[in-house]
Design a protein around this motif. Structure first.
Motif, PDB file in Angstrom:
ATOM      1  N   LEU A 142       0.730  -1.384   0.048  1.00 51.46           N
ATOM      2  CA  LEU A 142      -0.014  -0.041  -0.062  1.00 51.46           C
ATOM      3  C   LEU A 142       0.911   1.200   0.185  1.00 51.46           C
ATOM      4  CD1 LEU A 142      -3.205   0.460   0.051  1.00 51.46           C
ATOM      5  CD2 LEU A 142      -2.652   0.907   2.605  1.00 51.46           C
ATOM      6  N   ARG A 143       0.481   2.295  -0.659  1.00 47.65           N
ATOM      7  CA  ARG A 143       1.229   3.462  -0.901  1.00 47.65           C
ATOM      8  C   ARG A 143       0.933   4.424   0.330  1.00 47.65           C
ATOM      9  NH1 ARG A 143       5.850   5.111  -3.802  1.00 47.65           N
ATOM     10  NH2 ARG A 143       5.722   7.064  -4.113  1.00 47.65           N
ATOM     11  N   VAL A 144       2.083   4.800   1.143  1.00 50.96           N
ATOM     12  CA  VAL A 144       1.951   5.558   2.208  1.00 50.96           C
ATOM     13  C   VAL A 144       2.642   7.018   2.216  1.00 50.96           C
ATOM     14  CG1 VAL A 144       2.063   5.899   4.937  1.00 50.96           C
ATOM     15  CG2 VAL A 144       0.969   3.656   3.745  1.00 50.96           C
ATOM     16  N   GLU A 145       2.444   7.822   2.004  1.00 50.25           N
ATOM     17  CA  GLU A 145       3.082   9.244   1.589  1.00 50.25           C
ATOM     18  C   GLU A 145       4.042   8.722   0.325  1.00 50.25           C
ATOM     19  OE1 GLU A 145       5.203  10.304   5.140  1.00 50.25           O
ATOM     20  OE2 GLU A 145       3.376  11.230   5.935  1.00 50.25           O
ATOM     21  N   ARG A 146       5.468   8.870   0.288  1.00 52.84           N
ATOM     22  CA  ARG A 146       6.035   8.605  -0.660  1.00 52.84           C
ATOM     23  C   ARG A 146       6.716   7.308  -1.004  1.00 52.84           C
ATOM     24  NH1 ARG A 146       7.402  13.508  -2.987  1.00 52.84           N
ATOM     25  NH2 ARG A 146       7.259  15.342  -1.438  1.00 52.84           N
ATOM     26  N   LYS A 147       6.174   6.201  -0.052  1.00 56.02           N
ATOM     27  CA  LYS A 147       6.752   4.773   0.031  1.00 56.02           C
ATOM     28  C   LYS A 147       5.619   3.855  -0.242  1.00 56.02           C
ATOM     29  CE  LYS A 147       8.569   5.594   4.051  1.00 56.02           C
ATOM     30  NZ  LYS A 147       9.331   5.319   5.269  1.00 56.02           N
ATOM     31  N   THR A 148       6.094   2.741  -0.716  1.00 55.69           N
ATOM     32  CA  THR A 148       5.213   1.606  -0.803  1.00 55.69           C
ATOM     33  C   THR A 148       5.589   0.896   0.109  1.00 55.69           C
ATOM     34  OG1 THR A 148       4.874   1.735  -3.135  1.00 55.69           O
ATOM     35  CG2 THR A 148       4.302  -0.168  -2.311  1.00 55.69           C
ATOM     36  N   LEU A 149       4.519   0.522   1.086  1.00 52.04           N
ATOM     37  CA  LEU A 149       5.050  -0.333   2.021  1.00 52.04           C
ATOM     38  C   LEU A 149       4.088  -1.691   2.283  1.00 52.04           C
ATOM     39  CD1 LEU A 149       4.211   2.238   5.308  1.00 52.04           C
ATOM     40  CD2 LEU A 149       6.329   1.843   3.997  1.00 52.04           C
ATOM     41  N   LYS A 150       4.845  -2.737   2.733  1.00 54.39           N
ATOM     42  CA  LYS A 150       4.113  -4.070   2.772  1.00 54.39           C
ATOM     43  C   LYS A 150       3.833  -4.240   4.280  1.00 54.39           C
ATOM     44  CE  LYS A 150       5.964  -8.913   3.100  1.00 54.39           C
ATOM     45  NZ  LYS A 150       7.035  -9.747   3.036  1.00 54.39           N
ATOM     46  N   ILE A 151       2.294  -4.551   4.421  1.00 59.57           N
ATOM     47  CA  ILE A 151       1.623  -4.294   5.451  1.00 59.57           C
ATOM     48  C   ILE A 151       1.118  -5.841   5.668  1.00 59.57           C
ATOM     49  CG2 ILE A 151      -0.524  -3.564   6.593  1.00 59.57           C
ATOM     50  CD1 ILE A 151      -0.066  -1.058   4.700  1.00 59.57           C
ATOM     51  N   ASN A 152       1.285  -6.491   6.753  1.00 58.94           N
ATOM     52  CA  ASN A 152       0.915  -7.749   7.383  1.00 58.94           C
ATOM     53  C   ASN A 152      -0.474  -7.734   7.465  1.00 58.94           C
ATOM     54  OD1 ASN A 152       0.148 -10.171   8.451  1.00 58.94           O
ATOM     55  ND2 ASN A 152       2.350 -10.545   9.176  1.00 58.94           N
ATOM     56  N   VAL A 153      -1.472  -8.229   6.934  1.00 56.79           N
ATOM     57  CA  VAL A 153      -2.913  -8.170   6.983  1.00 56.79           C
ATOM     58  C   VAL A 153      -3.184  -8.609   8.397  1.00 56.79           C
ATOM     59  CG1 VAL A 153      -5.163  -9.154   6.400  1.00 56.79           C
ATOM     60  CG2 VAL A 153      -3.532  -8.565   4.524  1.00 56.79           C
ATOM     61  N   ASN A 154      -2.531  -9.307   8.960  1.00 60.51           N
ATOM     62  CA  ASN A 154      -2.778  -9.887  10.374  1.00 60.51           C
ATOM     63  C   ASN A 154      -2.726  -8.869  11.441  1.00 60.51           C
ATOM     64  OD1 ASN A 154      -3.785 -12.448   9.560  1.00 60.51           O
ATOM     65  ND2 ASN A 154      -1.606 -12.924   9.210  1.00 60.51           N
ATOM     66  N   ASP A 155      -1.669  -7.576  10.849  1.00 57.58           N
ATOM     67  CA  ASP A 155      -1.603  -6.613  12.141  1.00 57.58           C
ATOM     68  C   ASP A 155      -2.514  -5.467  12.166  1.00 57.58           C
ATOM     69  OD1 ASP A 155       1.034  -8.117  12.705  1.00 57.58           O
ATOM     70  OD2 ASP A 155       1.930  -7.029  11.420  1.00 57.58           O
ATOM     71  N   ILE A 156      -3.477  -5.715  11.076  1.00 52.57           N
ATOM     72  CA  ILE A 156      -4.483  -4.583  11.031  1.00 52.57           C
ATOM     73  C   ILE A 156      -5.795  -4.796  12.023  1.00 52.57           C
ATOM     74  CG2 ILE A 156      -6.220  -3.594   9.575  1.00 52.57           C
ATOM     75  CD1 ILE A 156      -4.527  -4.409   7.149  1.00 52.57           C
ATOM     76  N   TYR A 157      -5.873  -3.760  12.779  1.00 48.99           N
ATOM     77  CA  TYR A 157      -6.914  -3.786  13.811  1.00 48.99           C
ATOM     78  C   TYR A 157      -8.162  -3.137  13.276  1.00 48.99           C
ATOM     79  CZ  TYR A 157      -4.227  -5.401  17.802  1.00 48.99           C
ATOM     80  OH  TYR A 157      -3.630  -6.016  18.507  1.00 48.99           O
ATOM     81  N   TRP A 158      -8.356  -1.889  12.510  1.00 49.95           N
ATOM     82  CA  TRP A 158      -9.373  -1.703  11.879  1.00 49.95           C
ATOM     83  C   TRP A 158      -8.890  -0.367  10.850  1.00 49.95           C
ATOM     84  CZ3 TRP A 158      -8.765   0.612  16.889  1.00 49.95           C
ATOM     85  CH2 TRP A 158      -8.711   1.905  16.953  1.00 49.95           C
ATOM     86  N   MET A 159      -9.901  -0.208   9.821  1.00 51.37           N
ATOM     87  CA  MET A 159      -9.648   1.005   8.842  1.00 51.37           C
ATOM     88  C   MET A 159     -10.888   1.907   9.016  1.00 51.37           C
ATOM     89  SD  MET A 159      -8.274  -1.546   5.917  1.00 51.37           S
ATOM     90  CE  MET A 159      -8.928  -2.852   6.832  1.00 51.37           C
ATOM     91  N   GLU A 160     -10.377   3.163   8.936  1.00 52.79           N
ATOM     92  CA  GLU A 160     -11.479   4.271   8.896  1.00 52.79           C
ATOM     93  C   GLU A 160     -11.167   5.128   7.660  1.00 52.79           C
ATOM     94  OE1 GLU A 160     -12.653   8.251  11.550  1.00 52.79           O
ATOM     95  OE2 GLU A 160     -10.998   6.822  12.075  1.00 52.79           O
ATOM     96  N   SER A 161     -12.426   5.400   6.921  1.00 55.37           N
ATOM     97  CA  SER A 161     -12.646   6.263   5.785  1.00 55.37           C
ATOM     98  C   SER A 161     -12.339   7.602   6.101  1.00 55.37           C
ATOM     99  CB  SER A 161     -13.847   5.885   4.943  1.00 55.37           C
ATOM    100  OG  SER A 161     -13.847   6.721   3.892  1.00 55.37           O
TER     101      SER A 161
END
Length: 240
Positions: A142-161
């Protein structure tokens, strides 16, 4: 740039309090005040308004009904003495919901949310147009600021629009990316995540508690939207 602001309330004292609080913020420009939704509608047609402090229960037209008439409403902070309207306020994608009498520290938290959103919308960052990539069920890019980060799906707690952005809460940090929550809903494994609201999606294995109107996670309560109640009840009942 100033955040052009409108205050709408049928109580003069309530307007005075917000005016007093606003004076402490040099970034905010108060464009107008008015005491009913019809006047507010006319002001919104004639002026650029970035933020509106809006009472809900007013004579004639409710504040929530006013927002529904607008094609592109400004950022909204609802101000009311009635807690019963809270869920409806979140359904209208309000930045915050302040209960009267409004203490300054609570007002400050609401303004902090506004500034975060305003900065995101005005950042001149070259985000790519491509969608986030997923690699199986374990992680995604996922693109975050100027970098593309690898995010472990199991580390996500919630997402807010946050309108055109999304805030992803992990256990130890928060990430913000220019992306729609609906896109991630399609990409993430449906057995691990559940949409509970227009603005919220949570990891099912991170849910700590729930009742008819909210889900408890990481010590916070996230609202369950009216249109998502049936599916939430079904999924959560199956899980328990």
């Amino acid at each position: 740039m100033k955040i052009k602001t409108l205050i709408v309330d049928d109580e003069p004292h309530a307007i005075e309090i917000i005016q007093k609080y606003i004076k402490d913020f040099s970034q905010v420009e108060l464009v107008a005040t008015c005491n009913n939704a019809v006047q507010a509608f006319q002001i919104l047609q004639q002026n650029q308004i970035d933020l509106i402090f809006l009472d809900i229960k007013m004579p004639g037209l409710l504040g929530t009904d006013l927002i529904r008439t607008l094609k592109t409403p400004p950022k909204i902070i609802f101000t009311t003495a009635y807690q019963d309207y809270a869920l409806e306020g979140f359904d209208l994608n309000a930045v915050d919901y302040l209960l009267k009498p409004i203490p300054f520290d609570r007002f400050l938290k609401a303004m902090d949310k506004v500034f975060d959103l305003y900065k995101l919308q005005h950042q001149k960052i070259g985000f790519p147009s491509h969608l986030p990539e997923t690699k199986g069920d374990d992680f995604m890019y996922l693109r975050v600021e100027r970098k593309t980060l690898k995010i472990n799906v199991n580390d996500i707690y919630w997402m807010e629009s946050l309108k055109d952005y999304i805030k992803i809460t992990l256990k130890d940090k928060v990430l913000i990316s220019k992306q729609k929550i609906g896109v991630l809903e399609e990409l993430l494994p449906s057995d691990k995540f559940i949409r509970i609201h227009r603005s919220f999606m949570v990891a099912t294995d991170k849910i700590e508690s729930y009742h008819a109107y909210a889900i408890g996670i990481l010590g916070k309560e996230l609202p369950i939207g009216r249109n998502y109640k049936a599916e939430c009840k079904k999924r959560l009942t199956q899980a328990s």
